[in-house]
Design a protein around this motif. Structure first.
Motif, PDB file in Angstrom:
ATOM      1  N   PHE A 192     -40.407   7.366 -36.012  1.00  0.00           N
ATOM      2  CA  PHE A 192     -40.965   8.714 -35.041  1.00  0.00           C
ATOM      3  C   PHE A 192     -42.190   9.769 -35.680  1.00  0.00           C
ATOM      4  O   PHE A 192     -40.739   9.961 -36.738  1.00  0.00           O
ATOM      5  CB  PHE A 192     -39.534   9.177 -34.076  1.00  0.00           C
ATOM      6  CG  PHE A 192     -40.099  10.886 -33.887  1.00  0.00           C
ATOM      7  CD1 PHE A 192     -40.610  10.898 -32.651  1.00  0.00           C
ATOM      8  CD2 PHE A 192     -38.995  11.959 -33.391  1.00  0.00           C
ATOM      9  CE1 PHE A 192     -41.202  11.830 -32.169  1.00  0.00           C
ATOM     10  CE2 PHE A 192     -39.076  12.989 -33.561  1.00  0.00           C
ATOM     11  CZ  PHE A 192     -40.372  13.172 -32.521  1.00  0.00           C
ATOM     12  N   ARG A 193     -42.798  10.301 -34.890  1.00  0.00           N
ATOM     13  CA  ARG A 193     -43.478  11.791 -36.739  1.00  0.00           C
ATOM     14  C   ARG A 193     -43.373  12.930 -35.795  1.00  0.00           C
ATOM     15  O   ARG A 193     -43.104  13.645 -34.618  1.00  0.00           O
ATOM     16  CB  ARG A 193     -45.047  11.071 -36.405  1.00  0.00           C
ATOM     17  CG  ARG A 193     -45.815  11.769 -36.936  1.00  0.00           C
ATOM     18  CD  ARG A 193     -47.353  11.552 -36.496  1.00  0.00           C
ATOM     19  NE  ARG A 193     -47.613  10.265 -37.132  1.00  0.00           N
ATOM     20  CZ  ARG A 193     -48.887   9.230 -38.113  1.00  0.00           C
ATOM     21  NH1 ARG A 193     -49.080  10.671 -39.449  1.00  0.00           N
ATOM     22  NH2 ARG A 193     -49.137   8.545 -37.663  1.00  0.00           N
ATOM     23  N   PRO A 216     -42.335  26.699 -29.925  1.00  0.00           N
ATOM     24  CA  PRO A 216     -41.506  26.106 -29.066  1.00  0.00           C
ATOM     25  C   PRO A 216     -40.441  25.235 -29.947  1.00  0.00           C
ATOM     26  O   PRO A 216     -40.714  24.561 -30.545  1.00  0.00           O
ATOM     27  CB  PRO A 216     -42.508  25.680 -28.460  1.00  0.00           C
ATOM     28  CG  PRO A 216     -43.603  25.646 -28.787  1.00  0.00           C
ATOM     29  CD  PRO A 216     -44.332  25.872 -30.255  1.00  0.00           C
ATOM     30  N   SER A 217     -39.475  24.833 -29.327  1.00  0.00           N
ATOM     31  CA  SER A 217     -38.966  24.000 -29.750  1.00  0.00           C
ATOM     32  C   SER A 217     -39.147  22.429 -30.171  1.00  0.00           C
ATOM     33  O   SER A 217     -40.030  21.885 -28.905  1.00  0.00           O
ATOM     34  CB  SER A 217     -37.404  23.899 -28.184  1.00  0.00           C
ATOM     35  OG  SER A 217     -36.323  24.905 -28.508  1.00  0.00           O
ATOM     36  N   GLY A 218     -38.895  21.831 -30.860  1.00  0.00           N
ATOM     37  CA  GLY A 218     -39.706  19.912 -31.145  1.00  0.00           C
ATOM     38  C   GLY A 218     -40.439  20.402 -30.963  1.00  0.00           C
ATOM     39  O   GLY A 218     -41.415  19.272 -31.813  1.00  0.00           O
ATOM     40  N   CYS A 219     -40.551  21.644 -32.384  1.00  0.00           N
ATOM     41  CA  CYS A 219     -42.858  21.523 -32.591  1.00  0.00           C
ATOM     42  C   CYS A 219     -42.457  21.402 -34.452  1.00  0.00           C
ATOM     43  O   CYS A 219     -43.517  21.301 -35.028  1.00  0.00           O
ATOM     44  CB  CYS A 219     -42.984  22.810 -32.693  1.00  0.00           C
ATOM     45  SG  CYS A 219     -41.896  24.025 -33.238  1.00  0.00           S
ATOM     46  N   GLY A 220     -41.412  20.984 -34.742  1.00  0.00           N
ATOM     47  CA  GLY A 220     -40.960  20.082 -35.562  1.00  0.00           C
ATOM     48  C   GLY A 220     -41.017  20.988 -37.328  1.00  0.00           C
ATOM     49  O   GLY A 220     -40.901  20.829 -38.600  1.00  0.00           O
ATOM     50  N   LYS A 221     -40.578  22.339 -36.761  1.00  0.00           N
ATOM     51  CA  LYS A 221     -40.450  23.616 -37.771  1.00  0.00           C
ATOM     52  C   LYS A 221     -38.995  23.259 -39.124  1.00  0.00           C
ATOM     53  O   LYS A 221     -39.881  23.565 -40.559  1.00  0.00           O
ATOM     54  CB  LYS A 221     -40.422  25.423 -37.429  1.00  0.00           C
ATOM     55  CG  LYS A 221     -39.909  25.443 -36.748  1.00  0.00           C
ATOM     56  CD  LYS A 221     -40.263  26.404 -35.209  1.00  0.00           C
ATOM     57  CE  LYS A 221     -39.011  26.927 -34.192  1.00  0.00           C
ATOM     58  NZ  LYS A 221     -38.004  25.778 -33.394  1.00  0.00           N
ATOM     59  N   SER A 222     -38.451  22.826 -38.075  1.00  0.00           N
ATOM     60  CA  SER A 222     -37.574  22.771 -39.100  1.00  0.00           C
ATOM     61  C   SER A 222     -37.444  22.134 -39.840  1.00  0.00           C
ATOM     62  O   SER A 222     -36.802  22.142 -40.999  1.00  0.00           O
ATOM     63  CB  SER A 222     -35.511  23.216 -37.917  1.00  0.00           C
ATOM     64  OG  SER A 222     -35.806  24.251 -37.642  1.00  0.00           O
ATOM     65  N   THR A 223     -38.030  20.918 -39.059  1.00  0.00           N
ATOM     66  CA  THR A 223     -38.033  19.488 -40.060  1.00  0.00           C
ATOM     67  C   THR A 223     -38.543  19.685 -41.110  1.00  0.00           C
ATOM     68  O   THR A 223     -38.864  19.545 -42.483  1.00  0.00           O
ATOM     69  CB  THR A 223     -38.887  18.482 -38.872  1.00  0.00           C
ATOM     70  OG1 THR A 223     -37.126  18.514 -37.664  1.00  0.00           O
ATOM     71  CG2 THR A 223     -38.778  17.049 -39.330  1.00  0.00           C
ATOM     72  N   LEU A 224     -39.987  20.466 -40.714  1.00  0.00           N
ATOM     73  CA  LEU A 224     -40.605  21.334 -42.382  1.00  0.00           C
ATOM     74  C   LEU A 224     -40.075  21.496 -42.861  1.00  0.00           C
ATOM     75  O   LEU A 224     -40.090  21.344 -44.088  1.00  0.00           O
ATOM     76  CB  LEU A 224     -42.082  21.460 -41.721  1.00  0.00           C
ATOM     77  CG  LEU A 224     -42.672  21.812 -42.514  1.00  0.00           C
ATOM     78  CD1 LEU A 224     -44.120  20.031 -43.401  1.00  0.00           C
ATOM     79  CD2 LEU A 224     -43.785  22.795 -42.294  1.00  0.00           C
ATOM     80  N   ALA A 247     -45.576  21.724 -30.402  1.00  0.00           N
ATOM     81  CA  ALA A 247     -45.593  20.258 -30.720  1.00  0.00           C
ATOM     82  C   ALA A 247     -46.727  19.472 -28.900  1.00  0.00           C
ATOM     83  O   ALA A 247     -47.186  20.111 -27.888  1.00  0.00           O
ATOM     84  CB  ALA A 247     -44.142  19.601 -29.091  1.00  0.00           C
ATOM     85  N   LEU A 248     -47.347  18.600 -29.822  1.00  0.00           N
ATOM     86  CA  LEU A 248     -48.378  18.251 -28.865  1.00  0.00           C
ATOM     87  C   LEU A 248     -47.790  16.304 -28.154  1.00  0.00           C
ATOM     88  O   LEU A 248     -47.028  15.511 -29.599  1.00  0.00           O
ATOM     89  CB  LEU A 248     -49.347  17.697 -29.278  1.00  0.00           C
ATOM     90  CG  LEU A 248     -49.972  18.800 -29.702  1.00  0.00           C
ATOM     91  CD1 LEU A 248     -51.502  18.401 -30.088  1.00  0.00           C
ATOM     92  CD2 LEU A 248     -51.055  19.790 -28.428  1.00  0.00           C
ATOM     93  N   ALA A 249     -47.856  15.671 -27.042  1.00  0.00           N
ATOM     94  CA  ALA A 249     -47.765  14.509 -27.271  1.00  0.00           C
ATOM     95  C   ALA A 249     -47.951  13.648 -27.171  1.00  0.00           C
ATOM     96  O   ALA A 249     -49.316  13.310 -27.623  1.00  0.00           O
ATOM     97  CB  ALA A 249     -47.209  14.284 -25.401  1.00  0.00           C
ATOM     98  N   THR A 280     -45.145  15.730 -31.283  1.00  0.00           N
ATOM     99  CA  THR A 280     -44.914  15.325 -32.885  1.00  0.00           C
ATOM    100  C   THR A 280     -45.308  16.931 -32.949  1.00  0.00           C
ATOM    101  O   THR A 280     -46.403  17.546 -31.884  1.00  0.00           O
ATOM    102  CB  THR A 280     -46.708  14.566 -33.423  1.00  0.00           C
ATOM    103  OG1 THR A 280     -45.723  13.017 -33.001  1.00  0.00           O
ATOM    104  CG2 THR A 280     -46.991  15.088 -35.016  1.00  0.00           C
ATOM    105  N   GLY A 281     -44.955  17.368 -33.842  1.00  0.00           N
ATOM    106  CA  GLY A 281     -44.877  18.901 -33.817  1.00  0.00           C
ATOM    107  C   GLY A 281     -46.329  18.740 -34.776  1.00  0.00           C
ATOM    108  O   GLY A 281     -46.462  17.818 -35.598  1.00  0.00           O
ATOM    109  N   MET A 282     -47.596  19.797 -34.773  1.00  0.00           N
ATOM    110  CA  MET A 282     -48.218  20.146 -35.414  1.00  0.00           C
ATOM    111  C   MET A 282     -48.630  22.057 -36.005  1.00  0.00           C
ATOM    112  O   MET A 282     -48.278  23.149 -35.085  1.00  0.00           O
ATOM    113  CB  MET A 282     -49.657  19.704 -35.398  1.00  0.00           C
ATOM    114  CG  MET A 282     -49.991  20.363 -33.922  1.00  0.00           C
ATOM    115  SD  MET A 282     -51.237  18.848 -33.205  1.00  0.00           S
ATOM    116  CE  MET A 282     -52.874  19.497 -34.099  1.00  0.00           C
TER     117      MET A 282
END
Lengths: 283, 300
Positions: free
Chosen positions: B57-58, B78-86, B260-262, B270-272
């Protein structure tokens, strides 16, 4: 209704056991003073000049328990840290059941293992240690192995219950895994770990089969790990198999020792509960 | 026995973007400062084409960002956009998660922190982190602050002074100076979070990452943390993930908006990074339609 009955029945049985221990003990203490019993240094209940000093039995129990703990605490806590902090989930899936198998081995098997292999082969044949057919060392070592799963499994539960946020907080400060385990997770899980060790102590004090087989049968004050000695449980097991007449002083002796054993484990549990309350952390 | 968490801790103050379109009013944090802010940040850290994957999962892809000295950078979205992951990939906290993998380059002073031979422990010492939920250790207040310096083998001439300094910088000293030996669990949620900041400061990092540091705090405690960030910016670079756009507007010099884009074919999102600019620009005149929609509450 049925549940309530189950609960009350459990309590009733416990009380019944205590009463069954106390009544013959009272008869015993009518003939032997508590002082002679607790502080006497010669244990010879069946001799013509009978003597009922329980100190020899206590020293043997102390030695086997201490040796068991010296074995089980490092091994058990080491395994717990490994399982909870280091092991890959797959390794853990393999290790934990193996550990639990250890807990499932019948104690009589442990007893034979202690007598034949540890005492006979390892201590005497391989290491040439000056020891007889029995020793508190062999019994204690094997008893330690027996309680490793108890200590490991409960400590591991306690450590796994420490929230991950604490590990992350520690890692984020530049702590390595060992530092995090020892300085954050371990203290946070301390109350659970103490409870695990105390349960191990209780099991060691009360363990019968291993010591009855491997520790020896002569009640003498034990002064070294290579000596043989009869523990409180060992005495009860041996004497109960003998032909003591119901109501005789020998017969009542069993209950007096049983009551002492019961009191000791109760005391240990009581202290540990106090300790656990004192150190419990709420996250 | 430790105290129950104070009610303050449980007050959940996360502000999710409202679904009704509405105008977000905000006061730029530093209207005068904004002009002094260079157009491109003076980089202390940078991301070049960063992807973070969990197994197949990316989670976030293609991020290019520069974090400046003495700047507060907010990551919003928004939630799930990967900001915390980054954020977690910036000090290699993702290393602790099985299957997590970072590709691209994350640099500190131009040095790739994922390069071979770089010790993640050293990275985390230099790039501190404050978490969403206050996570003090079950130790005394003093020992919480002294923990970091001790484990990394700092040999301060006087640990007491170091602890006092860190607590003072975290605006907590006056409240706790008489109870340093008491358990950190006895503090309120806001105090615990400032303690966690003090703990982070004590190892003298260069960058402080904050993962929604106020989401478990009430508005008053939040205000104190925001004031504190303002102070800390004098010394550190700060990167903060927040769900609270007003907070980003209040404290951040620059803001990066993620979405986040599907992904094609799969249902995974996936967040961008959509847009990264000075906070005033992002909130007043965003270049991207998606940023504008999010800021104005039409989406998210």
């Amino acid at each position: 209704m049925a549940l309530r009955l189950a609960a009350w029945l459990t309590i009733a049985i416990t009380v019944g056991i205590v009463i069954a221990l106390i009544i013959p003990s009272l008869e015993f203490f009518a003939q032997v003073s508590i002082r002679d019993f607790l502080f006497g240094t010669r244990w010879a209940p069946r001799f013509a000049d009978a003597s009922f000093g329980v100190i020899p039995l206590i020293t043997a129990t102390f030695w086997t328990t201490a040796i068991a703990l010296i074995t089980a605490v490092p091994l058990g806590l080491g395994s717990a840290v490994l399982l909870s902090e280091y092991a890959h989930p797959r390794l853990r899936q393999v290790l934990k059941p193996i550990l639990e198998i250890l807990a499932g081995v019948p104690t009589v098997v442990y007893g034979l293992f202690a007598l034949a292999f540890v005492q006979g082969t390892v201590l005497r044949d391989w290491l040439h240690l000056p020891t007889g057919s029995f020793s508190v060392l062999a019994a204690g070592l094997v008893m330690g192995v027996m309680i490793v799963p108890t200590v490991a499994s409960l400590s591991e539960d306690a450590m796994s219950a420490v929230p991950n946020s604490m590990r992350q907080g520690s890692a984020a400060l530049g702590a390595n895994r060992m530092q995090t385990s020892l300085r954050v997770v371990f203290p946070a899980a301390l109350s659970g770990i103490v409870a695990a060790i105390v349960l191990g102590v209780s099991r060691a004090v009360g363990e019968t089969m291993i010591v009855a087989i491997a520790a020896g049968g002569q009640a003498r004050i034990v002064t070294g790990a290579l000596e043989q000695g009869q523990t409180m449980t060992g005495f009860i097991a041996n004497a109960a198999l003998g032909d003591s007449r119901v109501g005789s002083i020998e017969y009542n002796t069993l209950f007096a020792v049983g009551l002492l054993l019961f009191t000791i484990t109760l005391l240990i549990n009581f202290i540990s509960i106090r300790f656990v309350r004192r150190f419990r952390e709420a996250y | 026995m430790s105290a129950q968490p104070s009610p303050e801790v449980t007050t959940h103050q996360e502000v999710t973007p409202p679904h009704e379109p509405q105008e977000v009013h905000f006061e730029p944090a530093h209207p005068t400062r904004d002009d002094q802010l260079p157009d491109t940040p003076d980089a202390v850290m940078a991301c070049k084409n960063v992807d973070v994957r969990y197994g197949d999962f990316r989670a976030v892809t293609g991020v290019n960002l520069i974090f400046g000295y003495n700047e507060i950078t907010a990551l919003i979205g928004p939630s799930g956009c990967g900001k915390s992951t980054l954020l977690r990939s910036l000090n290699r906290m993702n290393d602790l998660i099985l299957g997590a993998r970072v590709t691209g380059e994350v640099t500190l002073h131009g040095q790739d922190i994922y390069a071979r031979g770089i010790d993640p422990i050293e990275v985390r010492r230099r790039i501190g982190m404050v978490f969403q939920k206050p996570n003090p250790f079950p130790k005394s207040i003093y020992d919480n602050v002294a923990y970091g310096p001790r484990v990394i083998g700092m040999k301060p001439s006087n640990m007491d002074d170091l602890v006092e300094e860190a607590l003072t910088q975290a605006a907590l000293w006056t409240e706790v100076k008489d109870k340093l030996k008491q358990s950190a669990f006895g503090l309120s949620g806001g105090q615990q979070q400032r303690l966690c900041i003090a703990r982070t400061i004590a190892v003298r990092p260069e960058v402080i990452l904050m993962d929604e540091p106020c989401s478990a705090l009430d508005p008053i405690a939040t205000g104190r943390i925001e004031d504190l960030m303002e102070e800390l910016r004098q010394v550190y670079a700060i990167v903060i993930v927040t769900h609270n756009m007003q907070q980003a507007a209040r404290v951040a010099d620059r803001t990066a908006f993620f979405t986040a884009l599907a992904a094609e074919g799969t249902g995974d999102r996936t967040g961008m990074l959509v847009e990264y600019d000075k906070t005033t620009k992002i909130f007043e005149n965003p270049s991207d339609k998606r940023t504008e929609d999010y800021i104005s509450g039409r989406f998210g």
